[in-house]
Scaffold this motif. Structure first.
Motif, mmCIF file in Angstrom:
data_model
loop_
_atom_site.group_PDB
_atom_site.id
_atom_site.type_symbol
_atom_site.label_atom_id
_atom_site.label_comp_id
_atom_site.label_asym_id
_atom_site.label_seq_id
_atom_site.Cartn_x
_atom_site.Cartn_y
_atom_site.Cartn_z
ATOM 1 N N ALA A 103 0.814 -1.238 -0.017
ATOM 2 C CA ALA A 103 0.017 -0.009 0.069
ATOM 3 C C ALA A 103 0.792 1.275 -0.034
ATOM 4 C CB ALA A 103 -0.787 -0.066 1.219
ATOM 5 N N PRO A 104 0.505 2.091 -0.605
ATOM 6 C CA PRO A 104 1.311 3.398 -0.929
ATOM 7 C C PRO A 104 1.155 4.503 0.423
ATOM 8 C CG PRO A 104 -0.563 3.722 -2.381
ATOM 9 C CD PRO A 104 -0.606 2.355 -1.672
ATOM 10 N N ILE A 105 1.679 4.248 1.568
ATOM 11 C CA ILE A 105 1.416 5.057 2.796
ATOM 12 C C ILE A 105 2.951 5.756 2.792
ATOM 13 C CG2 ILE A 105 0.922 5.047 5.143
ATOM 14 C CD1 ILE A 105 -0.716 2.289 4.519
ATOM 15 N N HIS A 121 -13.317 -0.034 1.709
ATOM 16 C CA HIS A 121 -12.263 0.526 2.192
ATOM 17 C C HIS A 121 -11.307 -0.751 2.521
ATOM 18 C CE1 HIS A 121 -15.195 3.866 2.847
ATOM 19 N NE2 HIS A 121 -14.146 4.562 2.314
ATOM 20 N N LEU A 122 -9.834 -0.307 2.322
ATOM 21 C CA LEU A 122 -8.756 -1.309 2.788
ATOM 22 C C LEU A 122 -8.135 -0.893 4.164
ATOM 23 C CD1 LEU A 122 -7.638 -1.398 -0.858
ATOM 24 C CD2 LEU A 122 -9.141 -3.058 0.256
ATOM 25 N N PHE A 123 -7.593 -1.635 4.754
ATOM 26 C CA PHE A 123 -6.739 -1.663 5.849
ATOM 27 C C PHE A 123 -5.624 -2.390 5.799
ATOM 28 C CE2 PHE A 123 -11.075 -1.608 7.470
ATOM 29 C CZ PHE A 123 -11.117 -0.752 8.114
ATOM 30 N N ALA A 124 -4.455 -1.542 5.729
ATOM 31 C CA ALA A 124 -3.017 -2.009 5.976
ATOM 32 C C ALA A 124 -2.360 -1.902 7.152
ATOM 33 C CB ALA A 124 -2.450 -1.177 4.681
ATOM 34 N N ILE A 125 -1.287 -2.672 7.362
ATOM 35 C CA ILE A 125 -0.332 -2.515 8.637
ATOM 36 C C ILE A 125 0.938 -2.318 8.117
ATOM 37 C CG2 ILE A 125 0.041 -4.898 8.666
ATOM 38 C CD1 ILE A 125 0.624 -4.563 11.693
ATOM 39 N N GLY A 126 1.469 -0.958 8.629
ATOM 40 C CA GLY A 126 2.901 -0.623 7.844
ATOM 41 C C GLY A 126 3.791 -1.171 8.973
ATOM 42 N N ASP A 127 5.153 -0.878 8.706
ATOM 43 C CA ASP A 127 6.144 -1.245 9.147
ATOM 44 C C ASP A 127 6.309 -0.794 10.774
ATOM 45 O OD1 ASP A 127 7.110 0.874 8.258
ATOM 46 O OD2 ASP A 127 9.019 -0.123 7.396
ATOM 47 N N SER A 128 5.789 0.347 10.709
ATOM 48 C CA SER A 128 5.564 1.431 12.091
ATOM 49 C C SER A 128 4.543 0.382 13.062
ATOM 50 C CB SER A 128 5.128 2.537 11.840
ATOM 51 O OG SER A 128 3.426 2.441 11.339
ATOM 52 N N GLY A 129 3.857 -0.607 12.761
ATOM 53 C CA GLY A 129 3.019 -1.312 13.588
ATOM 54 C C GLY A 129 1.497 -0.465 13.527
ATOM 55 N N GLN A 130 1.374 0.787 12.949
ATOM 56 C CA GLN A 130 -0.095 1.229 12.869
ATOM 57 C C GLN A 130 -0.741 0.578 11.699
ATOM 58 O OE1 GLN A 130 0.090 5.615 13.418
ATOM 59 N NE2 GLN A 130 2.159 5.463 12.566
ATOM 60 N N VAL A 131 -2.144 0.637 11.928
ATOM 61 C CA VAL A 131 -3.067 0.118 10.860
ATOM 62 C C VAL A 131 -3.703 1.289 10.174
ATOM 63 C CG1 VAL A 131 -5.391 -1.085 10.607
ATOM 64 C CG2 VAL A 131 -3.595 -1.932 12.457
ATOM 65 N N TRP A 132 -3.595 1.373 9.016
ATOM 66 C CA TRP A 132 -4.013 2.492 8.087
ATOM 67 C C TRP A 132 -5.302 1.959 7.330
ATOM 68 C CZ3 TRP A 132 -0.995 6.778 8.000
ATOM 69 C CH2 TRP A 132 0.336 6.936 8.589
ATOM 70 N N THR A 135 -8.970 6.120 2.385
ATOM 71 C CA THR A 135 -10.006 7.261 2.638
ATOM 72 C C THR A 135 -11.119 6.770 1.406
ATOM 73 O OG1 THR A 135 -8.677 8.429 1.103
ATOM 74 C CG2 THR A 135 -8.288 8.958 3.369
ATOM 75 N N THR A 136 -10.728 6.086 0.548
ATOM 76 C CA THR A 136 -11.782 5.638 -0.568
ATOM 77 C C THR A 136 -11.790 4.033 -0.845
ATOM 78 O OG1 THR A 136 -10.201 6.125 -2.210
ATOM 79 C CG2 THR A 136 -11.759 8.008 -1.787
ATOM 80 N N ALA A 137 -12.598 3.689 -1.611
ATOM 81 C CA ALA A 137 -12.302 2.471 -1.889
ATOM 82 C C ALA A 137 -11.466 2.034 -2.985
ATOM 83 C CB ALA A 137 -13.825 1.748 -2.247
ATOM 84 N N SER A 138 -10.081 2.424 -2.636
ATOM 85 C CA SER A 138 -8.962 2.346 -3.734
ATOM 86 C C SER A 138 -7.929 2.055 -3.060
ATOM 87 C CB SER A 138 -8.762 3.723 -4.333
ATOM 88 O OG SER A 138 -7.801 3.992 -5.078
ATOM 89 N N TRP A 139 -6.936 0.901 -3.863
ATOM 90 C CA TRP A 139 -5.639 0.689 -3.610
ATOM 91 C C TRP A 139 -4.528 1.824 -3.337
ATOM 92 C CZ3 TRP A 139 -4.253 -4.358 -2.176
ATOM 93 C CH2 TRP A 139 -5.188 -5.577 -2.458
ATOM 94 N N SER A 140 -4.931 2.764 -4.287
ATOM 95 C CA SER A 140 -3.716 3.804 -4.564
ATOM 96 C C SER A 140 -4.056 5.273 -3.995
ATOM 97 C CB SER A 140 -3.712 3.808 -6.029
ATOM 98 O OG SER A 140 -4.717 3.974 -6.717
ATOM 99 N N ASP A 141 -5.124 5.259 -3.128
ATOM 100 C CA ASP A 141 -5.646 6.481 -2.816
ATOM 101 C C ASP A 141 -4.948 7.020 -1.378
ATOM 102 O OD1 ASP A 141 -6.925 8.829 -2.912
ATOM 103 O OD2 ASP A 141 -8.879 8.032 -3.254
ATOM 104 N N ASP A 142 -5.220 7.991 -0.690
ATOM 105 C CA ASP A 142 -4.743 8.156 0.561
ATOM 106 C C ASP A 142 -5.009 7.236 1.620
ATOM 107 O OD1 ASP A 142 -3.375 10.368 -0.505
ATOM 108 O OD2 ASP A 142 -5.044 11.848 0.112
ATOM 109 N N PHE A 143 -4.381 7.196 2.749
ATOM 110 C CA PHE A 143 -4.623 6.212 4.054
ATOM 111 C C PHE A 143 -4.566 7.040 5.304
ATOM 112 C CE2 PHE A 143 -3.823 3.000 0.861
ATOM 113 C CZ PHE A 143 -4.560 1.981 1.235
ATOM 114 N N LYS A 144 -5.285 6.883 6.059
ATOM 115 C CA LYS A 144 -5.186 7.604 7.265
ATOM 116 C C LYS A 144 -5.239 6.428 8.624
ATOM 117 C CE LYS A 144 -10.283 7.625 8.066
ATOM 118 N NZ LYS A 144 -11.584 8.194 8.281
#
Length: 165
Positions: A103-105, A121-132, A135-144
């Motif tokens: 995911a492009p975070i 909406h998609l959820f990703a876990i980053g190497d920081s340990g946070q879950v993102w 913001t839309t139903a897209s693989w390439s959009d913004d994540f919060k």
């Protein structure tokens, strides 16, 4: 980065609580909503899902908390909790990683998509340990940020299950 790593015993305890809350929810669902529930379940890991987790680990530097989660549960399908929540199987996470990459975070060197909601909406876990969360139903959009840690993510799901009318 979270100071404590996700513990397998904690995940197992969470699963037991979620399973009990789902049983209660399914018993009250028809009277509350007037139609039967779909199949809602959090499935325990199997030998097949362990092999799929190993494949995902070989494919990408998966955050260790996600490995711990997948070592205890293989997936979750909760279509009747809010608008729906789904923890993808490790095989699905690996397939998506192969097809779409991380995911492009911004600020995360690697982020693995592992879950979604009923709105796409998609959820990703980053190497920081946070879950993102996208913001839309897209693989390439913004994540919060959706949860400060992977432990908080299932805790949030557990609260949603328990508070579902």
């Amino acid at each position: 980065m979270p100071s404590e790593r996700l513990d397998a015993e904690w995940v197992r305890s969470w699963w037991e609580q979620a399973d009990a809350a789902l049983t209660k929810l399914m018993q009250s669902f028809f009277p509350a909503h007037g139609f039967p529930p779909a199949h809602n379940a959090v499935l325990l890991a199997t030998d097949d899902s362990h092999r799929a987790t190993d494949t995902l680990v070989d494919l990408t530097p998966i955050p260790s908390d996600l490995t711990t989660l997948y070592w205890v549960i293989s997936e979750a399908s909760l279509p009747d909790v809010d608008s729906g929540y789904f923890i993808h199987s490790p095989a699905t996470a690996a397939e998506h990683f192969r097809e779409y990459g991380p995911a492009p975070i911004e600020g995360e060197s690697i982020a693995v998509l592992f879950a979604s909601d009923g709105g796409g909406h998609l959820f990703a876990i980053g190497d920081s340990g946070q879950v993102w969360k996208s913001t839309t139903a897209s693989w390439s959009d913004d994540f919060k940020v959706a949860a400060p840690s992977l432990q908080e993510f299932p805790e949030q799901l557990g609260r949603r299950i328990a508070n579902q009318p």
